[in-house]
Design an enzyme around this catalytic site. Sequence first.
Site, PDB file in Angstrom:
ATOM      1  N   ALA A 157       0.817  -1.225   0.000  1.00 55.45           N
ATOM      2  CA  ALA A 157       0.000   0.000   0.000  1.00 55.45           C
ATOM      3  C   ALA A 157       0.843   1.265   0.000  1.00 55.45           C
ATOM      4  O   ALA A 157       0.429   2.298   0.523  1.00 55.45           O
ATOM      5  CB  ALA A 157      -0.958   0.003   1.195  1.00 55.45           C
ATOM      6  N   SER A 227       1.120  -5.754  -6.321  1.00 56.70           N
ATOM      7  CA  SER A 227       0.259  -4.764  -5.681  1.00 56.70           C
ATOM      8  C   SER A 227       0.821  -3.352  -5.907  1.00 56.70           C
ATOM      9  O   SER A 227       0.993  -2.928  -7.039  1.00 56.70           O
ATOM     10  CB  SER A 227       0.105  -5.101  -4.195  1.00 56.70           C
ATOM     11  OG  SER A 227      -0.902  -4.322  -3.598  1.00 56.70           O
ATOM     12  N   ASP A 328     -10.313 -10.376  -5.890  1.00 45.80           N
ATOM     13  CA  ASP A 328      -9.444  -9.397  -5.230  1.00 45.80           C
ATOM     14  C   ASP A 328     -10.285  -8.180  -4.839  1.00 45.80           C
ATOM     15  O   ASP A 328     -10.818  -7.480  -5.696  1.00 45.80           O
ATOM     16  CB  ASP A 328      -8.328  -8.982  -6.197  1.00 45.80           C
ATOM     17  CG  ASP A 328      -7.242  -8.148  -5.526  1.00 45.80           C
ATOM     18  OD1 ASP A 328      -7.544  -7.456  -4.535  1.00 45.80           O
ATOM     19  OD2 ASP A 328      -6.103  -8.184  -6.000  1.00 45.80           O
ATOM     20  N   HIS A 360      -6.501 -11.032  -3.143  1.00 38.71           N
ATOM     21  CA  HIS A 360      -5.288 -10.216  -3.279  1.00 38.71           C
ATOM     22  C   HIS A 360      -4.062 -10.945  -2.732  1.00 38.71           C
ATOM     23  O   HIS A 360      -2.959 -10.792  -3.271  1.00 38.71           O
ATOM     24  CB  HIS A 360      -5.489  -8.895  -2.536  1.00 38.71           C
ATOM     25  CG  HIS A 360      -4.478  -7.841  -2.881  1.00 38.71           C
ATOM     26  ND1 HIS A 360      -4.411  -7.246  -4.126  1.00 38.71           N
ATOM     27  CD2 HIS A 360      -3.478  -7.281  -2.147  1.00 38.71           C
ATOM     28  CE1 HIS A 360      -3.424  -6.359  -4.148  1.00 38.71           C
ATOM     29  NE2 HIS A 360      -2.841  -6.359  -2.961  1.00 38.71           N
TER      30      HIS A 360
END
Length: 419
Positions: A157, A227, A328, A360
């Site tokens: 993230a 990601s 996801d 995910h």
Amino acid sequence: MATTSASLPSSKSCDAIKQMEIEPLCSPTGSTSSTLDHLHPRRRPIKKPLSAPARQQSFSREMRHAAAETYLLTTLSFKLLSYLGVGYRWIMRLIALGIYAMLLMPGFLQVVFYYYFSSQVRRSVIYGDQPRNRLDLHLPPRQDCKKPVVIFVTGGAWIIGYKAWGSLLGQQLAERDIIVASLDYRNFPQGTISDMVKDVSQGIAFVCNNISGYGGDPNRIYLMGQSAGAHITACALMDQAFKESRGEDVAWSVSQMKAYFGLSGGYNLPNLVDHFHSRGLYRSIFLSIMEGEQSLKQFSPEILVQVLSSKDVVSILPQIFLFHGTSDSSIPSDASKAFVDALKRVGAQAELILYDGKTHTDLFLQDPLRGGKDELFDYVVAFIHADDTEALAKDAAARPRRRLVPEILLKLARIVSPF
């Protein structure tokens, strides 16, 4: 079951090199780096076993390194909390993350042991002058010829990414005679998106210019991101392609990348702001990471490839493969589909591989920890070894990957996962 229209294109085979001179390891600027003096060459003489004092000193160095890394991550975590505040949603996700990690702990402990004590891992190789400009190298057990290389950038993230998160992938690919360079980079709030892209690009340059000294083949390098790491690597790739098309001086060339693998990434930031906000990555934080709303398009590879497309840019892009699970919820699979569609519209070679029902974390964590057959892993290995008949034969005869976590714990972890 994976859904794909991709075939396995050819890649250059591995020519056995029984003897070779080891080139000096240089920094991206070309000067010999004293920080790499402790690293061993590909072929090294047999050494006497370490004495007890030497082993104790080595263990002490490892503990100091672990303590320094823990201090850095802890400091950044507290700084991040000052940005986030203490909200109900974040508290619940933090609790879920703790439970998730505990359920997968049997596997994590085995990977940690490998990471700190395996002779095949070169930890924290310096590639730049920033605090997080480090990478880990995961080397195959046998180094009898030039090996293909995967440059891997982990997700998190844009906040909790760390090079050690790539250890499981590094270990498993190294077992198939593939070198993995897992890059670290500045996370928020230590840096913003432009810092992350700069760090990753500098790390790629280091690998391209120095990997032959570790037994890697500089003509067979593959770029992979997961990601947030998929987004950052895609940004670095596009930025480099635009620079090359304009004739600018570059430290590495897009043509050195045999292929790009994007795993569960997001490539159009304006379309993801509201989704991330609903998932707990609040708009204010996300915009701070991305340097304001005015910069979202600048760091959206899907938009860039359409707005700035030209034959010069498209022609130098490598083959692009995007992998995504259809279940996801962190980044919807439509994000990868839209990027592939945009790439194809401008004439780039791009393929989408979807995995029905995968989340995910299934593709990157649960499936590898489960052991046995793994469609994504097998696809990547088969692509890299496509023209190497000897490597393909070894892959076919390889033992099934060992299970690291009991199935019941994997199923429970999938239920409580905050991702």
